[in-house]
Design a protein around this motif. Structure first.
Motif, PDB file in Angstrom:
ATOM      1  N   ASP A  78     -19.135   2.156 -37.947  1.00 55.77           N
ATOM      2  CA  ASP A  78     -19.569   2.742 -39.371  1.00 55.77           C
ATOM      3  C   ASP A  78     -19.955   4.474 -39.552  1.00 55.77           C
ATOM      4  N   ALA A  79     -20.351   4.289 -38.491  1.00 53.44           N
ATOM      5  CA  ALA A  79     -20.971   5.650 -38.251  1.00 53.44           C
ATOM      6  C   ALA A  79     -19.711   6.881 -38.324  1.00 53.44           C
ATOM      7  N   VAL A  80     -18.905   6.155 -37.082  1.00 51.12           N
ATOM      8  CA  VAL A  80     -18.040   7.440 -36.932  1.00 51.12           C
ATOM      9  C   VAL A  80     -16.749   7.993 -37.836  1.00 51.12           C
ATOM     10  N   SER A  81     -16.785   6.128 -38.651  1.00 47.67           N
ATOM     11  CA  SER A  81     -15.732   5.811 -39.993  1.00 47.67           C
ATOM     12  C   SER A  81     -15.129   7.142 -40.717  1.00 47.67           C
ATOM     13  N   ALA A 136     -21.751  -6.186 -29.477  1.00 50.24           N
ATOM     14  CA  ALA A 136     -21.231  -6.338 -30.782  1.00 50.24           C
ATOM     15  C   ALA A 136     -22.012  -5.729 -32.132  1.00 50.24           C
ATOM     16  N   LEU A 137     -22.481  -5.972 -32.384  1.00 51.25           N
ATOM     17  CA  LEU A 137     -23.005  -5.237 -33.411  1.00 51.25           C
ATOM     18  C   LEU A 137     -23.135  -3.495 -33.351  1.00 51.25           C
ATOM     19  N   LEU A 138     -23.706  -3.165 -31.927  1.00 43.23           N
ATOM     20  CA  LEU A 138     -23.482  -2.076 -32.295  1.00 43.23           C
ATOM     21  C   LEU A 138     -22.413  -1.263 -32.638  1.00 43.23           C
ATOM     22  N   ASP A 139     -21.516  -1.655 -31.545  1.00 44.42           N
ATOM     23  CA  ASP A 139     -20.175  -0.888 -32.406  1.00 44.42           C
ATOM     24  C   ASP A 139     -19.797  -1.242 -33.172  1.00 44.42           C
ATOM     25  N   LEU A 140     -20.247  -2.217 -34.563  1.00 42.93           N
ATOM     26  CA  LEU A 140     -19.676  -2.304 -35.855  1.00 42.93           C
ATOM     27  C   LEU A 140     -20.937  -1.157 -36.135  1.00 42.93           C
ATOM     28  N   ALA A 158     -25.729  10.727 -38.465  1.00 43.06           N
ATOM     29  CA  ALA A 158     -25.564   8.774 -38.499  1.00 43.06           C
ATOM     30  C   ALA A 158     -24.877   7.577 -37.059  1.00 43.06           C
ATOM     31  N   THR A 159     -24.754   8.340 -36.156  1.00 40.46           N
ATOM     32  CA  THR A 159     -25.106   8.121 -35.235  1.00 40.46           C
ATOM     33  C   THR A 159     -26.461   7.347 -34.197  1.00 40.46           C
ATOM     34  N   SER A 160     -26.573   8.499 -34.538  1.00 41.81           N
ATOM     35  CA  SER A 160     -28.581   8.425 -34.204  1.00 41.81           C
ATOM     36  C   SER A 160     -29.074   6.869 -35.019  1.00 41.81           C
ATOM     37  N   GLN A 197     -13.849   7.580 -28.461  1.00 42.02           N
ATOM     38  CA  GLN A 197     -13.534   8.798 -28.527  1.00 42.02           C
ATOM     39  C   GLN A 197     -15.087   9.198 -28.588  1.00 42.02           C
ATOM     40  N   TRP A 198     -15.862   8.174 -29.657  1.00 45.25           N
ATOM     41  CA  TRP A 198     -17.618   9.082 -29.581  1.00 45.25           C
ATOM     42  C   TRP A 198     -17.586   8.219 -28.842  1.00 45.25           C
ATOM     43  N   TRP A 199     -17.337   7.756 -28.024  1.00 44.46           N
ATOM     44  CA  TRP A 199     -19.092   7.328 -26.322  1.00 44.46           C
ATOM     45  C   TRP A 199     -18.365   8.890 -25.873  1.00 44.46           C
TER      46      TRP A 199
END
Length: 159
Positions: free
Chosen positions: A49-52, A41-45, A132-134, A60-62
């Motif tokens: 933020d990173a893809v917002s 859940a924390l990773l999802d949050l 941002a995702t890294s 979709q990013w995954w």
């Protein structure tokens, strides 16, 4: 003030060692499951933020992330990568196709099967989001060493 997560952790840490459920599952497995869910859940949050602002969802990013590592992926492979049910995956791929981020093609070996490939625009968006995702993944993993992560991955993959 104690957060809900802290309260749950404190309550779990006060359980008697070795005590399991009536069905025999040791408390440590419940604790592990709870920790994995919390971390997911924390990773999802963090990834949200990173893809917002990018026009795509975390799921979709995954999918794009999966497609950067392979030449093409089936819908079921993308469904697994995004952790979405097949109908949702289809709608998400439809949207990625509309945005010209991916394209569909028939499988060269099996014309009944549709494969999805990343488009140049999809690669460019993935590259744009990569810092941002890294950073989100690094922040999420905290003090975990790479060798420890590999060990957990191998253990979970063997199940």
């Amino acid at each position: 003030m104690e957060t809900g997560s802290q309260a749950v952790h404190q309550a779990r840490s006060q359980l008697r060692p070795g005590l399991g459920s009536p069905n025999g599952a040791p408390d440590v497995f419940r604790e592990l499951a709870a920790r994995l869910r919390e971390r997911a859940a924390l990773l999802d949050l963090k990834l949200r933020d990173a893809v917002s602002g990018s026009g795509i969802s975390v799921e979709q990013w995954w999918m794009l992330d999966c497609l950067t590592r392979v030449e093409a992926a089936s819908m079921s492979e993308l469904s697994a990568a995004a952790q979405t049910p097949p109908p949702t995956t289809t709608r998400m791929v439809d949207r990625l196709t509309e945005l010209a981020l991916v394209y569909r093609a028939l499988d060269e070996r099996d014309a009944r099967r549709v494969m999805v490939r990343i488009a140049p625009r999809g690669s460019a968006l993935w590259e744009e989001l990569e810092p941002a995702t890294s950073a989100a993944l690094s922040e999420w993993s905290g003090p975990l060493q790479e060798w420890q992560a590999r060990t957990v991955v191998e253990m979970l993959a063997s199940q």
